[in-house]
Scaffold this active site. Structure first.
Site, PDB file in Angstrom:
ATOM      1  N   HIS B 326      -2.714  -1.370  -5.763  1.00 28.62           N
ATOM      2  CA  HIS B 326      -1.866  -2.015  -4.760  1.00 28.62           C
ATOM      3  C   HIS B 326      -1.830  -1.101  -3.550  1.00 28.62           C
ATOM      4  CE1 HIS B 326       1.507  -3.889  -2.770  1.00 28.62           C
ATOM      5  NE2 HIS B 326       1.442  -4.878  -3.631  1.00 28.62           N
ATOM      6  N   ARG B 346       5.109  -6.783   3.889  1.00 27.51           N
ATOM      7  CA  ARG B 346       4.159  -7.107   4.953  1.00 27.51           C
ATOM      8  C   ARG B 346       4.147  -8.602   5.248  1.00 27.51           C
ATOM      9  NH1 ARG B 346      -0.738  -5.429   2.520  1.00 27.51           N
ATOM     10  NH2 ARG B 346       0.482  -4.996   0.659  1.00 27.51           N
TER      11      ARG B 346
END
Ligand SMILES: Cc1cc2nc3c(=O)[nH]c(=O)nc-3n(C[C@H](O)[C@H](O)[C@H](O)COP(=O)(O)OP(=O)(O)OC[C@H]3O[C@@H](n4cnc5c(N)ncnc54)[C@H](O)[C@@H]3O)c2cc1C
Lengths: 228, 550
Positions: B326, B346
């Site tokens: 990740h 994000r």
């Protein structure tokens, strides 16, 4: 940071020297314990490492999660990996949400003495006492919202003088809210019908037959929502 | 002692100041997404998964000769932790139609659908390593994908899945994934899962590598919300769960069908025999193998046991050559290094920026590309920030989310992250957080077909343990979906299979055969598997450990 700085923690009363800057969980592991119980997700989501502790020189008992709490010098610790609280068994389909529903399933909530110990015990800092008050009058929305971040560690239930299993009450309230009260979203039903009717089959069949080069081309051509 | 200001050492504050200075200008200015050739280049040079030294050919079993991570090869080439002759298979402790191994989301979904398919509740058994729900599932923060908006379609979802997976996915599995999604959401709604709403519609966000806003979340506790509802439902339905009971080998019958599992009580160390007409493997992923020594986001029990057991029983793998890191794991403070900072940060507009407060990558590239860009920034370009313990990371600008979505947006949508940092005196609505890639997801796994059946009769698999759905790289929100879609299919298939199956005599001969093959391939006994739990005790303690004989 002096890397060799050591602190003393007391695992169930027994002293161990461990480096500063660890969580309670990693400090116990450093000391030589291998967890079987009392350790689940290791990042504050499963409620499996509920911990009761006291600081040296302080008479108060505190509660928190071992995996998220920094170990401090002079901490006396014990973990509580399981709480035998009672859970009501129900068929959600047969429930008719009413003001009294939660009280019927969990009559003990009316015995809440508003001492707020549950709130103080909550490692997620939830307003536990408030959602129990809301549960008493069947305010599902309030219970659902106030309890949403509950990880069901059970620390509230362990500390409660009225033997309430707050986290189970909240679970029922949230499910009722989610199923019966939350607004239905039409677009989902619409899409379900379309899929059932095979509206997308042709396009999907076409995509499935494409070779890698064709797929790459189609993939590159995608317009990404939210970008210019 | 280092001087600390609101959770950060003073020296890190200098860089934070630069992030603040550029913030306003960055609000609606994003770097361009990379082209396919740029992606390829950066992946090859910087992504740990593209480093050939991290992998090797496995020397035995159904996938002999295929490339897998070294740590996986070690487990597959390890010797069994039991000797079959020590096990009495004539005493059956649990005799069921459907045995589910693993009490995460895939397993719980499978059990509920086996029940719906007509298997009696006392003929279904879930056995799990830790407590019911202690799993990767419960930690999922971001959300679950479902193409239900007018502007979206299952076909668009399909193309995203396939492209994200580098076109290696099994097409029929990807199709099942996207077309079942609305059915899954509808089922969850009926069970009372509370997905976020926005004006009578779902609140849907974008995720890395997706072309439409289709990520459904329940704040940043999506996995927790779904898992606790499913667990509650399975308790209400009366499905038996044995906790702290790991499966350590599958059992076969003399006809070669999988016929249950050998269970190990983690506390009393005693074994028991679970015989089953159908067995569903739902043991999740492998983050706790710490591939290439990376920290991980995974739960304590994610040690690839399911892969080991299935492989010994003859099931083959697909896409086990790639590993997902990740892009954003916590890099500071030390106590939470490796823990996940959800992609939703994000998705909501949070931006990765370097030590000078400058952007260097489009925030929502597919995960591998995003991770590679962060690693490049911290290594070749030397634009990372070093933590007091030596971790280098880049900033993930969280305060910008409140400029984009208004005050309160962080607490409203990212409460788990807010809370996680608050414990360390960091207020993520005011300050950015330091991140670096972390080991996250097992992209491949046991090969299944659209009915979640493996290559061995009687064995089904669902969730992170299986492969083919996501090809070489999974996109956010497709894994919770995978657990549900293939959990459902596994439950139904297992029920159907159980109804028409007669079992023969139980055996562990495949384990003996596997051991003989190891010897034949000249593989020396170095370790034993399955691993069950990772080892975090201090070396000093372990070095002096005594095992007293009695
Ligand atoms: C921090 C984090 C965040 C994530 N966020 C998202 C997200 O936002 N969206 C998304 O789609 N996906 C997300 N994922 C991925 C997703 O959560 C997982 O891939 C998925 O939930 C896996 O489900 P599972 O049921 O296959 O495995 P798990 O949920 O891990 O369950 C497996 C279970 O099997 C048990 N087990 C293991 N070995 C044995 C054994 N030998 N015997 C018995 N039991 C055993 C385990 O203890 C566990 O309970 C995230 C993952 C992590 C770690």
């Amino acid at each position: 940071m002096a890397e060799t700085e050591k602190i003393t923690i007391y695992a169930m009363g027994k002293a161990y020297k461990v480096p500063a800057g660890l969580t309670i969980m990693s400090a116990l592991e450093y000391a030589g314990y291998q967890y079987i119980r009392g350790c689940g997700c290791r990042s504050g989501y499963c409620g499996g490492c509920a911990t009761i502790y006291r600081r040296e020189g302080d008479y108060k008992l505190y509660t928190d999660l071992a995996c998220q709490t920094p170990a401090e010098d002079g901490m006396y610790l014990v973990q509580l990996p399981f709480v035998p609280a009672n859970k009501s068994i129900y068929d959600l389909d047969k429930i008719e949400p009413m003001e009294t529903t939660l009280v019927e399933h969990y009559p003990e909530i009316v015995k809440c003495v508003s001492c707020n110990t549950c709130t103080k015990a909550c490692p997620q800092d939830l307003d536990v006492m408030y959602f129990i008050q809301a549960a008493k009058i069947g305010d599902f929305k309030e219970v659902a919202e106030l309890s949403f971040d509950c990880i069901q560690c059970g620390l509230c239930a362990v500390r409660c003088p009225a033997d309430i299993a707050h986290y189970h009450v909240a679970q029922l309230a949230r499910r009722i809210y989610g199923k019966f009260i939350n607004e239905k979203v039409e677009q989902l039903t619409k899409r379900l019908n379309e899929i059932e009717k095979g509206v997308y089959d042709k396009e999907l069949n076409k995509l499935m037959k494409m070779n890698k080069a064709m797929l790459e081309k189609a993939y590159k051509k995608r317009k990404i929502e939210g970008t210019k | 002692m280092i001087e600390m200001i609101d959770g950060y050492p003073k020296y890190m504050r200098e860089s934070i100041k630069k992030v603040e200075e550029t913030r306003q200008d960055r609000v609606d200015k994003l770097p361009k997404p990379m082209s396919m050739s740029e992606r390829k280049k950066i992946l090859n040079k910087f992504h740990p998964d593209f480093d050939p030294k991290g992998k090797r050919k496995v020397r035995t079993g159904p996938n002999k000769g295929d490339i897998v991570p070294n740590e996986v090869a070690d487990l597959l080439e390890a010797y069994p932790s039991i000797a079959p002759k020590d096990i009495d298979l004539s005493n059956i402790d649990y005799d069921v139609d459907v045995l589910v191994i693993g009490g995460g989301m895939a397993g719980t979904v499978a059990a509920l659908w086996a029940l719906k398919e007509g298997i009696k509740k006392d003929k279904i058994l879930i056995t799990t390593k830790l407590r019911h729900g202690d799993s990767n599932s419960i930690k999922a923060q971001g959300g679950i994908q479902c193409a239900d908006r007018e502007e979206d379609s299952p076909a668009m979802h399909y193309l995203d899945v396939i492209g994200g997976g580098h076109f290696a996915n099994k097409p029929e599995l990807a199709r099942a994934l996207v077309t079942d999604a609305p059915k899954i959401l509808d089922w969850h709604e009926d069970l009372g899962v509370m997905y976020d709403r926005d004006n009578g519609k779902y609140l849907e966000l974008s995720g890395g590598g997706t072309s439409r806003f289709r990520l459904h979340s329940a704040k940043d506790y999506t996995g927790l919300e779904i898992m606790r509802v499913l667990r509650d439902e399975s308790i209400n339905q009366g499905i038996e769960v044995i906790e702290f009971a790991s499966a350590i080998e599958l059992l076969l019958d003399d006809g070669g069908k999988v016929a249950g599992a050998l269970l190990y009580n983690m506390e009393t160390e005693e074994y028991s025999i679970a015989r089953a007409k159908s067995t569903i493997l739902a043991t999740g992923g492998f983050g706790r193998l710490h591939i290439q020594s990376y920290p991980t986001t995974n739960h304590y029990g994610a040690t690839a046991d399911g892969l080991v057991m299935a492989y010994r029983a003859g099931a083959n793998f697909v896409d086990m050559d790639t590993v997902q890191y990740h892009p954003t794991g916590a890099a500071y403070p030390e106590q939470i290094v490796g823990q996940l900072i959800t992609e939703k940060v994000r998705g909501l507009g949070g931006q990765p920026v370097n030590k000078d407060g400058k952007q260097f990558v489009f925030p929502l590239e597919p995960r591998d590309v995003e991770a590679a860009a962060i690693i490049r920034e911290c290594t070749e370009r030397n634009k990372g920030v070093k933590s007091p313990t030596g971790m280098v990371g880049i900033w993930l600008d969280t305060p910008i989310i409140e400029i984009i979505h208004g005050k309160g947006a962080v607490k409203e949508n990212l409460h788990a992250i807010y809370r996680m940092y608050e414990r360390f005196d960091i207020d993520v609505t005011k300050d950015p957080i330091l991140v670096f890639p972390t080991l996250h997801y097992q992209n491949g796994g046991v090969e299944i077909d659209v009915n979640a059946a493996t290559s061995v009769a009687g064995l089904f698999a669902a969730g992170e343990v299986e492969g083919g759905v996501h090809g070489k790289n999974r996109l956010m929100g497709n894994s919770l979906l995978d657990c549900n879609v293939f959990g459902l299919r596994a439950g139904i298939s297992a029920a159907k299979h159980a109804k028409k199956t007669k079992l023969g005599k139980l055996t562990l001969q495949h384990v003996e055969k596997y051991t003989k093959n190891l010897e034949k391939n000249k593989i020396k006994p170095k370790m034993r598997s399955p691993m069950l739990l990772p080892e975090y005790r201090e070396e000093d303690v372990l070095a002096r450990r005594l095992r007293l004989s009695t």
